[in-house]
Design a protein around this motif. Structure first.
Motif, PDB file in Angstrom:
ATOM      1  N   UNK A  29       7.671  -5.523  -8.003  1.00  0.00           N
ATOM      2  CA  UNK A  29       6.667  -5.051  -7.041  1.00  0.00           C
ATOM      3  C   UNK A  29       5.374  -5.847  -7.194  1.00  0.00           C
ATOM      4  N   UNK A  30       4.915  -5.954  -8.438  1.00  0.00           N
ATOM      5  CA  UNK A  30       3.650  -6.647  -8.695  1.00  0.00           C
ATOM      6  C   UNK A  30       3.743  -8.121  -8.332  1.00  0.00           C
ATOM      7  N   UNK A  31       4.845  -8.776  -8.737  1.00  0.00           N
ATOM      8  CA  UNK A  31       4.996 -10.204  -8.475  1.00  0.00           C
ATOM      9  C   UNK A  31       4.954 -10.517  -6.980  1.00  0.00           C
ATOM     10  N   UNK A  32       5.721  -9.772  -6.197  1.00  0.00           N
ATOM     11  CA  UNK A  32       5.827 -10.117  -4.784  1.00  0.00           C
ATOM     12  C   UNK A  32       4.630  -9.662  -3.967  1.00  0.00           C
ATOM     13  N   UNK A 101      -3.044 -12.896 -15.137  1.00  0.00           N
ATOM     14  CA  UNK A 101      -3.150 -13.644 -13.877  1.00  0.00           C
ATOM     15  C   UNK A 101      -3.617 -12.743 -12.739  1.00  0.00           C
ATOM     16  N   UNK A 102      -3.023 -11.544 -12.664  1.00  0.00           N
ATOM     17  CA  UNK A 102      -3.412 -10.601 -11.605  1.00  0.00           C
ATOM     18  C   UNK A 102      -4.875 -10.194 -11.751  1.00  0.00           C
ATOM     19  N   UNK A 103      -5.304  -9.958 -12.999  1.00  0.00           N
ATOM     20  CA  UNK A 103      -6.705  -9.567 -13.231  1.00  0.00           C
ATOM     21  C   UNK A 103      -7.654 -10.690 -12.829  1.00  0.00           C
ATOM     22  N   UNK A 174      -0.655  -4.345   3.328  1.00  0.00           N
ATOM     23  CA  UNK A 174      -1.465  -3.168   3.676  1.00  0.00           C
ATOM     24  C   UNK A 174      -2.756  -3.138   2.861  1.00  0.00           C
ATOM     25  N   UNK A 175      -2.643  -3.369   1.557  1.00  0.00           N
ATOM     26  CA  UNK A 175      -3.834  -3.322   0.708  1.00  0.00           C
ATOM     27  C   UNK A 175      -4.804  -4.455   1.026  1.00  0.00           C
ATOM     28  N   UNK A 176      -4.269  -5.598   1.402  1.00  0.00           N
ATOM     29  CA  UNK A 176      -5.148  -6.725   1.736  1.00  0.00           C
ATOM     30  C   UNK A 176      -6.028  -6.397   2.933  1.00  0.00           C
ATOM     31  N   UNK A 177      -5.472  -5.684   3.900  1.00  0.00           N
ATOM     32  CA  UNK A 177      -6.274  -5.292   5.067  1.00  0.00           C
ATOM     33  C   UNK A 177      -7.387  -4.328   4.671  1.00  0.00           C
ATOM     34  N   UNK A 185      -5.440  -5.713  -7.876  1.00  0.00           N
ATOM     35  CA  UNK A 185      -5.675  -4.550  -8.739  1.00  0.00           C
ATOM     36  C   UNK A 185      -4.411  -3.701  -8.847  1.00  0.00           C
ATOM     37  N   UNK A 186      -3.689  -3.550  -7.721  1.00  0.00           N
ATOM     38  CA  UNK A 186      -2.427  -2.801  -7.747  1.00  0.00           C
ATOM     39  C   UNK A 186      -1.409  -3.504  -8.636  1.00  0.00           C
TER      40      UNK A 186
END
Length: 437
Positions: A29-32, A101-103, A174-177, A185-186
């Motif tokens: 989920x996080x990767x994609x 990387x995500x942070x 959705x979160x990007x919008x 962050x997710x």
């Protein structure tokens, strides 16, 4: 009660496998979610900076290339690490790196400092993390369940991957919008869940290693096994060339913005559509495992994959494009299920890490390397011609591989040599190896 009576009837009845499944699902989920937004930001920064569609497609190609190169360089060592060290610990370290990387992406995006060099640098780090994660986690899965349950466990593991591919891009879009930094962050939260799940996996058998074998010798031994075993070599390279040529995913931002005019929401749908088909197929196999004519069916699945890619490339209709991508995903999952089952069941446990790293290299070459190839080809001949040519190439590959590796079309079942999976875990009682719910 005898040991036989205590053998679990389903992989989800094994505590360690449940934890593994949750970890892989959260990580996917996080990767994609991240990868979709990385591509979207890259393409938009390039286009908004004055680049043409062809030039911006080239930037997408670089994202794929920067992820692939670390995998290519590190593959011999990542496979050896998976066979020599604790596979759970390696998995935890890779999740930590992906969390970092995500942070970093969340901070750069939130502060408005995100740039192409930042995105390219993170792509390299993600390539390193995935290079070590793939062999370690792939080789870990067969240690968690009895060998009789391995095909079902592979199907369930694929479901975690494919459903993550469905929901991950949707979450990212959705979160990007709502806020450009929110997908990252997710992703941080999901990587934390993945790390916790890996941490609660109990001790699992570690394959015995030869004390007299030097690391370079062990690497050569693993490569030699892949080359000698025509079943494994044919299955691995079929995916390499077919998906490398027909890799359309890197061009989704091009199709979403400039061909289908669908925006970031449409981009999420395009990214999720193949995973929908793949998840349905994997779910079917988890209840109805394939048993007959596995080789010919794998070849036909790759041919369907190529044909659906051609139609997608030519389509200017969003519904038709989504339908073709669903077929692409279903056909790919059909092939993946057979290929991974054959590879895992025809590889001794003490070589699974090295063979998995070779498989990961081909998967990465076909995915990230294919993304780079598609991006560069699109910059030269246009996105539509690039996708159509790739689909044709996948069909041609099927014809060639059925002749070069006749064992693929002659394989009727998954049955491996009886001595191949006699691992230390099989020699202990089921109660020792598999923690029941």
């Amino acid at each position: 009660m005898s040991d036989t009576d205590q053998i679990p009837s389903h992989p989800f009845r094994v505590h360690n496998f449940r934890a593994y499944w949750v970890s892989r699902f959260a990580m996917t989920l996080a990767q994609y979610a991240m990868l979709l937004i990385i591509g979207w930001q890259t393409y938009n920064i390039a286009r908004d900076g004055g680049m043409t569609i062809a030039e911006a497609s080239g930037q997408l190609a670089l994202i794929g290339l920067f992820q692939f190169l670390p995998l290519f360089v590190l593959t011999p060592f990542t496979g050896l690490a998976a066979d020599r060290f604790d596979r759970r610990r390696l998995g935890q370290l890779t999740v930590l790196l992906q969390f970092a990387c995500a942070a970093a992406l969340a901070w750069f995006t939130w502060s408005g400092a995100i740039t192409l060099p930042v995105l390219f640098s993170i792509a390299v780090l993600l390539g390193i993390a995935r290079g070590f994660a793939g062999p370690a986690l792939s080789a870990l899965a067969p240690n968690l369940v009895p060998k009789a349950l391995l095909p079902t466990a592979i199907a369930l593991s694929s479901i975690a991957w494919q459903v993550g591919m469905i929901i991950g891009p949707a979450i990212g879009g959705v979160l990007y919008r709502a806020g450009p930094a929110l997908p990252y962050f997710a992703a941080c939260a999901l990587f934390a869940v993945s790390l916790i799940a890996l941490s609660i996996i109990g001790k699992v058998p570690q394959p015995a290693t030869r004390k007299d074998q030097r690391p370079i010798g062990a690497i050569i031994d693993g490569v030699s096994y892949v080359v000698r075993n025509k079943m494994v070599l044919g299955a691995i390279t079929l995916d390499l060339f077919a998906v490398f040529l027909a890799g359309a995913t890197a061009l989704f931002p091009v199709y979403a913005r400039d061909i289908l005019n669908a925006g970031e929401v449409g981009l999420g749908f395009l990214a999720a559509a193949p995973a929908v088909g793949a998840a349905v197929t994997a779910l079917w196999f988890s209840f109805r495992p394939l048993k007959t004519n596995v080789g010919p069916k794998m070849l036909w699945a790759v041919a369907v994959f190529g044909l659906a890619t051609i139609v997608f490339g030519l389509s200017t209709s969003m519904p038709l494009s989504l339908a073709m991508l669903v077929i692409v995903g279903a056909a790919d999952m059909f092939s993946v299920y057979i290929r991974q089952s054959l590879i895992q069941l025809h590889t001794p446990d003490d070589k699974r890490g090295r063979v998995s790293s070779a498989s990961l290299l081909t998967i990465s070459a076909s995915n990230e390397g294919g993304d780079a190839f598609s991006g560069f080809l699109a910059s030269a001949v246009g996105p539509v011609a690039a996708v159509v040519a790739g689909g044709i190439g996948a069909i041609v590959t099927v014809g060639l591989w059925s002749r070069i590796f006749p064992v693929l079309r002659m394989t009727k079942s998954f049955d491996p040599p009886k001595d191949m999976l006699d691992t230390p875990s099989d020699k202990k009682s089921p109660k020792e190896n598999h923690q029941e719910a």
